[in-house]
Design a protein around this motif. Structure first.
Motif, mmCIF file in Angstrom:
data_model
loop_
_atom_site.group_PDB
_atom_site.id
_atom_site.type_symbol
_atom_site.label_atom_id
_atom_site.label_comp_id
_atom_site.label_asym_id
_atom_site.label_seq_id
_atom_site.Cartn_x
_atom_site.Cartn_y
_atom_site.Cartn_z
ATOM 1 N N SER A 159 0.861 -1.182 0.000
ATOM 2 C CA SER A 159 0.000 0.000 0.000
ATOM 3 C C SER A 159 0.897 1.231 0.000
ATOM 4 N N LEU A 160 0.649 2.139 -0.935
ATOM 5 C CA LEU A 160 1.542 3.286 -1.092
ATOM 6 C C LEU A 160 1.093 4.529 -0.331
ATOM 7 N N THR A 161 -0.178 4.586 0.055
ATOM 8 C CA THR A 161 -0.679 5.734 0.811
ATOM 9 C C THR A 161 -1.503 5.224 1.990
ATOM 10 N N PRO A 162 -1.677 6.043 3.004
ATOM 11 C CA PRO A 162 -2.542 5.629 4.122
ATOM 12 C C PRO A 162 -3.964 5.296 3.651
ATOM 13 N N GLU A 163 -4.476 6.067 2.713
ATOM 14 C CA GLU A 163 -5.833 5.827 2.210
ATOM 15 C C GLU A 163 -5.927 4.480 1.499
ATOM 16 N N GLU A 164 -4.909 4.142 0.709
ATOM 17 C CA GLU A 164 -4.895 2.843 0.027
ATOM 18 C C GLU A 164 -4.799 1.712 1.043
ATOM 19 N N PHE A 165 -3.949 1.882 2.055
ATOM 20 C CA PHE A 165 -3.834 0.862 3.093
ATOM 21 C C PHE A 165 -5.177 0.640 3.778
ATOM 22 N N GLU A 166 -5.822 1.731 4.193
ATOM 23 C CA GLU A 166 -7.101 1.610 4.899
ATOM 24 C C GLU A 166 -8.147 0.919 4.048
ATOM 25 N N ARG A 167 -8.244 1.285 2.786
ATOM 26 C CA ARG A 167 -9.208 0.655 1.863
ATOM 27 C C ARG A 167 -8.908 -0.832 1.697
#
Length: 190
Positions: A159-167
């Motif tokens: 995951s490259l961004t916090p938002e991508e990780f959370e999703r």
């Protein structure tokens, strides 16, 4: 050791019966290495090394060659917040009160409490290896725990961004129907 090298550091505590309780020691080379490689460190207390089952905790950094370097050690009797606070205060005193930019640990509430108090300017992160190694024990009911573990690793590493990780995390938990898993919910909160 102190007589042989004045930069050797050690400190200890004793219990009510005047028996050795906790010890911290750092050699001169480790003190020098911290000045160069102490931006992010790992503090690990998962090693049991002797018949008394005293955890051997260590502070580890990474040098310019990507190799682990020992930055200090401790033998501790109790893995509680007060002991960890004492260990970290001694180690920090040894290192001239220079806090690391980041510290990586396993998922230990007493350790997290100690870091929050003694190293408030350091970013505290959890060790991915420790997390992944706990998956088989914490997600027992799954037949496909290996597949879940692999997918979890992919979410954490790719995951490259916090938002991508959370999703991706939410999708992972839902796809394996683990919304009610207490350990995973606690991990998410951490």
């Amino acid at each position: 050791m102190k007589e042989a090298n004045e930069d050797f550091f050690y400190s200890w505590t004793v219990d009510e019966a005047n028996k050795l309780k906790d010890v911290v020691w750092v050699d001169a080379r480790s003190r020098a290495a911290y000045r160069d490689f102490g931006d992010v460190i790992c503090f690990d207390a998962t090693y049991i090394t002797n018949r008394y089952e005293l955890p051997c905790a260590n502070f580890v950094g990474v040098n310019q060659h990507g190799k682990s370097i020992l930055l200090g050690c401790a033998l501790i009797r109790h893995e509680d917040s007060e002991t960890y606070k004492w260990v970290m205060r001694q180690w920090l005193e040894c290192m001239g009160d220079v806090q690391p930019g980041g510290i990586i640990t396993d998922q230990s509430t007493p350790m997290a409490n100690a870091i929050q108090e003694v190293l408030p300017n350091s970013r505290h992160r959890l060790c991915v290896w420790h997390i992944l190694s706990k998956v088989p024990r914490k997600v027992l009911a799954m037949k496909n725990v290996g597949e879940f573990q692999k997918n979890m690793k992919d979410v954490m590493y790719d995951s490259l961004t916090p938002e991508e990780f959370e999703r991706r995390w939410i999708s992972l938990i839902q796809s394996f129907k683990l919304e009610g898993n207490e350990w995973l919910n606690g991990l998410w909160e951490d």
